[in-house]
Design a protein around this motif. Structure first.
Motif, PDB file in Angstrom:
ATOM      1  N   CYS A 178       0.914  -6.334   5.404  1.00 61.66           N
ATOM      2  CA  CYS A 178       1.520  -5.158   3.826  1.00 61.66           C
ATOM      3  C   CYS A 178       2.982  -4.684   4.172  1.00 61.66           C
ATOM      4  O   CYS A 178       3.657  -4.770   5.130  1.00 61.66           O
ATOM      5  N   ASN A 179       3.312  -4.908   2.716  1.00 59.56           N
ATOM      6  CA  ASN A 179       4.172  -4.070   2.468  1.00 59.56           C
ATOM      7  C   ASN A 179       4.617  -2.587   2.615  1.00 59.56           C
ATOM      8  O   ASN A 179       4.017  -1.995   1.272  1.00 59.56           O
ATOM      9  N   VAL A 180       4.890  -1.613   3.106  1.00 59.32           N
ATOM     10  CA  VAL A 180       4.851  -0.249   3.578  1.00 59.32           C
ATOM     11  C   VAL A 180       6.140   0.161   2.831  1.00 59.32           C
ATOM     12  O   VAL A 180       6.951   0.025   3.664  1.00 59.32           O
ATOM     13  N   ILE A 181       5.610   1.399   1.265  1.00 58.65           N
ATOM     14  CA  ILE A 181       7.119   1.534   1.441  1.00 58.65           C
ATOM     15  C   ILE A 181       6.473   3.168   1.452  1.00 58.65           C
ATOM     16  O   ILE A 181       5.763   4.155   1.211  1.00 58.65           O
ATOM     17  N   SER A 182       7.643   3.298   2.368  1.00 59.68           N
ATOM     18  CA  SER A 182       7.459   5.403   2.931  1.00 59.68           C
ATOM     19  C   SER A 182       8.683   6.099   2.702  1.00 59.68           C
ATOM     20  O   SER A 182       8.890   5.482   2.031  1.00 59.68           O
ATOM     21  N   LEU A 183       8.060   7.186   2.218  1.00 60.39           N
ATOM     22  CA  LEU A 183       9.451   8.317   1.413  1.00 60.39           C
ATOM     23  C   LEU A 183       8.698   9.549   2.448  1.00 60.39           C
ATOM     24  O   LEU A 183       7.779   9.927   2.588  1.00 60.39           O
ATOM     25  N   GLY A 184       9.586  10.161   3.140  1.00 58.33           N
ATOM     26  CA  GLY A 184       9.125  11.293   4.004  1.00 58.33           C
ATOM     27  C   GLY A 184       9.727  12.380   2.761  1.00 58.33           C
ATOM     28  O   GLY A 184      10.837  12.444   2.271  1.00 58.33           O
ATOM     29  N   SER A 185       8.641  13.586   2.627  1.00 61.63           N
ATOM     30  CA  SER A 185       9.706  14.617   1.606  1.00 61.63           C
ATOM     31  C   SER A 185       8.932  16.053   2.299  1.00 61.63           C
ATOM     32  O   SER A 185       7.555  16.313   2.644  1.00 61.63           O
ATOM     33  N   SER A 186      10.368  16.461   2.731  1.00 63.83           N
ATOM     34  CA  SER A 186       9.152  18.661   3.128  1.00 63.83           C
ATOM     35  C   SER A 186       9.002  18.927   1.989  1.00 63.83           C
ATOM     36  O   SER A 186       8.120  20.317   1.637  1.00 63.83           O
ATOM     37  N   GLU A 187       9.440  18.569   0.866  1.00 61.25           N
ATOM     38  CA  GLU A 187       9.283  19.937  -0.397  1.00 61.25           C
ATOM     39  C   GLU A 187       7.949  19.686  -0.852  1.00 61.25           C
ATOM     40  O   GLU A 187       7.776  20.772  -0.978  1.00 61.25           O
ATOM     41  N   LEU A 188       7.483  18.429  -0.683  1.00 59.23           N
ATOM     42  CA  LEU A 188       5.477  18.608  -0.636  1.00 59.23           C
ATOM     43  C   LEU A 188       5.101  19.347   0.531  1.00 59.23           C
ATOM     44  O   LEU A 188       3.709  20.510  -0.330  1.00 59.23           O
TER      45      LEU A 188
END
Length: 263
Positions: free
Chosen positions: A132-142
């Motif tokens: 798979c193509n995994v698109i990662s995004l990190g967010s502390s705001e959520l």
């Protein structure tokens, strides 16, 4: 049963467990005095989790421990399992089911920055989503937004929209059909995220799988226990105004009593 998290994110897991095992009494523990975990060092965090869990187990009689926090699960589970005799269930980002469900082979991974960067997460992707193509995004705001939501505060939906926009701006994001909510706080924002995401993107998290695992591990115990009404309590490591403001939201989980460890 003891469900433990750094904040209120573990309530998303507690909800799944309650739906599957409504007869089980629950102690929900939040280490709000040390929140958030994602900014802490590894050895510091392991020592802290050990201290809080031991304090909780000395105060409350429970049959099983659920670490409903990705950071604590990744770092502290091996230590806890080597020290404690009761069953312990941790949280794993739902990368495997997402890869199975995806029809396009493009999945999103929404987590805290620490979880996105952790080698453990990369290993899960290599093992279960190699094709798979995994698109990662990190967010502390959520994480902060989920806490605010449960305190009854008005949410800044523009912040959620901006995070989703960043996720969807990545290469191949137009083909994304599955999104992993890899922080237990994030399912608490499922409704807000759904409004910002394209309708065809399916969100998955680990809550249901954890509930199934808890059900399996408690089978013998529940068969030997006489049926009785479940009672729930929320325990915080620090008495704060923010913790008090959670009372209405906790009532929605059938939790009407609060206790404080002050450690």
């Amino acid at each position: 049963m003891l469900v433990f998290d750094s904040g209120v994110g573990g309530l998303s897991v507690a909800r799944e467990i309650q739906q599957r095992l409504p007869q089980v009494s629950l102690v929900y523990a939040s280490d709000n005095a040390f929140f958030p975990y994602g900014t802490k060092g590894e050895s510091e965090l392991i020592a802290r989790v050990d201290l809080v869990i031991r304090t909780l187990l000395n105060r409350y009689a429970v049959d099983i421990l659920v670490i409903a926090c990705n950071t604590a699960s990744t770092l502290a589970l091996p230590h806890l399992r080597s020290q404690l005799s009761l069953p312990i269930v941790g949280v794993v980002p739902a990368i495997k089911p997402a890869a199975i469900q995806s029809k396009t082979g493009v999945i999103g991974l929404l987590a805290t920055p620490a979880t996105v960067a952790r080698p453990y997460t990369h290993e899960l992707i290599r093992e279960y989503a190699a094709n798979c193509n995994v698109i990662s995004l990190g967010s502390s705001e959520l994480v902060q937004l989920a806490e605010q939501k449960l305190r009854g505060e008005t949410l800044d939906t523009t912040a959620i929209n901006a995070i989703v926009t960043e996720l969807l701006s990545a290469r191949h994001a137009d083909r994304m059909d599955t999104l992993v909510l890899a922080c237990t706080h994030f399912p608490l924002l499922r409704e807000e995220l759904a409004k910002a995401l394209p309708a065809h993107i399916n969100m998955v998290d680990s809550g249901e799988a954890i509930a199934r695992r808890v059900d399996f591990l408690l089978t013998d115990t529940l068969q030997q226990t006489a049926p009785c009404a479940a009672t729930h309590i929320a325990v915080f490591t620090k008495a704060t105004k923010e913790a008090e403001l959670l009372a209405p939201a906790l009532a929605g989980f059938g939790i009407y009593q609060q206790d404080y460890l002050n450690i």
